[in-house]
Motif scaffolding. Structure first.
Motif, PDB file in Angstrom:
ATOM      1  N   GLN A  57      37.107  51.106  33.894  1.00 39.08           N
ATOM      2  CA  GLN A  57      38.500  51.528  33.927  1.00 39.08           C
ATOM      3  C   GLN A  57      38.708  52.769  33.056  1.00 39.08           C
ATOM      4  OE1 GLN A  57      41.135  48.339  33.035  1.00 39.08           O
ATOM      5  NE2 GLN A  57      42.997  49.444  33.551  1.00 39.08           N
ATOM      6  N   SER A  70      43.166  55.255  36.917  1.00 37.17           N
ATOM      7  CA  SER A  70      42.242  54.440  37.714  1.00 37.17           C
ATOM      8  C   SER A  70      42.693  54.333  39.160  1.00 37.17           C
ATOM      9  CB  SER A  70      42.121  53.042  37.095  1.00 37.17           C
ATOM     10  OG  SER A  70      41.507  53.103  35.821  1.00 37.17           O
ATOM     11  N   CYS A 251      41.837  43.864  41.138  1.00 36.43           N
ATOM     12  CA  CYS A 251      42.741  42.891  40.522  1.00 36.43           C
ATOM     13  C   CYS A 251      43.833  42.529  41.532  1.00 36.43           C
ATOM     14  CB  CYS A 251      43.347  43.485  39.252  1.00 36.43           C
ATOM     15  SG  CYS A 251      44.477  42.356  38.410  1.00 36.43           S
ATOM     16  N   LYS A 258      39.831  47.526  38.634  1.00 37.03           N
ATOM     17  CA  LYS A 258      39.876  47.547  37.175  1.00 37.03           C
ATOM     18  C   LYS A 258      38.589  46.959  36.625  1.00 37.03           C
ATOM     19  CE  LYS A 258      44.927  47.034  36.799  1.00 37.03           C
ATOM     20  NZ  LYS A 258      46.021  46.209  36.258  1.00 37.03           N
TER      21      LYS A 258
END
Length: 301
Positions: A57, A70, A251, A258
């Protein structure tokens, strides 16, 4: 396209091919950081300008500095997809960079990592040359460019830095041309062109990545700001940077790729589809470094 100037003729005096090179990265050391943007502009007209999706990240301070987040990198190519093109652009040229050993350290590491080569680069550092030739209070790229009359703004993005760098380089070449020959031997003798090779102590074992079959993990994660939270992640790979092991994936909270430090995972990691429980120590075994006896048997490459 390279910066356009009325004095570009000075660069035509150079008896070698060259490339301007600039990277934006997640940190300062190639063994625990990654390249997230590359810009290469060559004297033969070839170029490459691209964002790069890393396996970790982006730190907040890097996003604040560069504006690169990101989420911007999720669908960008990975270094493994670009390294052949990058190497083809730079392998036979003098590399021009500002604080050159920083960029060359990352470049040489990625070439070693993906191509298995310890390639020697000849380079011209605009920072070192400027300190020899110009009298300024600051020798940052922006200070030099502004002090020399660069007409455009400068930001911490690779393409912008390359254009500013060319302007500075052009002024350096103009000044050099007034008091010495611009042949290769003279430039090397006077310390304007040097050679870079990745130190032998740095190996690709210093940063390792394991890609895995995509699966969904659930775990409790101790974030730096929001405290302990439940996370559901479609895991793509594990990455070890220095002594820290990261789980990298999408995520489910915001559908952004991430990375999560395993030392901040509380309890166990649960495989969503099977209910199987994994402890972080079991994942650590994937990155087991051998004993001295193992090394003597050449089991670890």
């Amino acid at each position: 396209m390279l910066y356009e100037s009325e004095e570009r003729n000075h660069l035509k005096l150079l008896p070698f091919d060259y490339c301007f090179v600039d990277f934006e990265t997640t940190g300062f050391q190639p063994t625990n950081s990654e390249i997230i943007e590359v810009c290469i502009e060559c004297s033969d007209g070839r170029s490459l300008n691209s964002l790069i999706c890393p396996s970790i990240q982006i730190p907040e301070k890097i996003t604040e500095l560069t504006g690169i987040s990101s989420s911007m990198l999720v669908n960008q190519p990975r270094m493994s997809e670009l390294i052949d093109e990058i190497f083809d652009l730079v392998k036979d040229k003098i590399l021009v960079a500002h604080n050159a050993t920083f960029d060359l350290g990352f470049l040489a590491y990625e070439i070693l990592r993906y191509k298995g080569l310890r390639h020697n680069f000849k380079y011209f550092c605009t920072l070192a040359a400027s300190k020899k030739l110009f009298d300024f209070d600051s020798y940052t790229l922006s200070s030099l460019a502004n002090g020399l009359g660069y007409p455009n703004g400068i930001s911490h993005r690779a393409a912008h830095d390359v254009k500013a760098m060319e302007f500075v380089f052009e002024n350096i070449v103009k000044k050099l041309g007034t008091n010495q020959r611009l042949d290769m031997n003279s430039l090397v003798k006077n310390g304007f062109i040097a050679q870079y090779e990745l130190p032998e102590k740095i190996t690709i074992a210093d940063r390792k990545t394991i890609d895995i079959t995509p699966t969904i993990f659930k775990f409790k994660y101790q974030g730096s700001k929001k405290g302990l939270r439940n996370k559901t992640v479609s895991v793509k790979r594990f990455v070890k940077s220095g002594d820290i092991l990261y789980l990298v994936g999408i995520c489910h909270d915001d559908h952004i790729e991430k990375s999560f430090r395993l030392d901040r995972v509380e309890g166990v990691i649960i495989k969503y589809d099977t209910g199987e429980e994994l402890k972080s120590g079991e994942i650590e075994k994937l990155f087991h470094k051998p004993s001295a006896a193992d090394n003597n048997q050449d089991k670890y490459k």
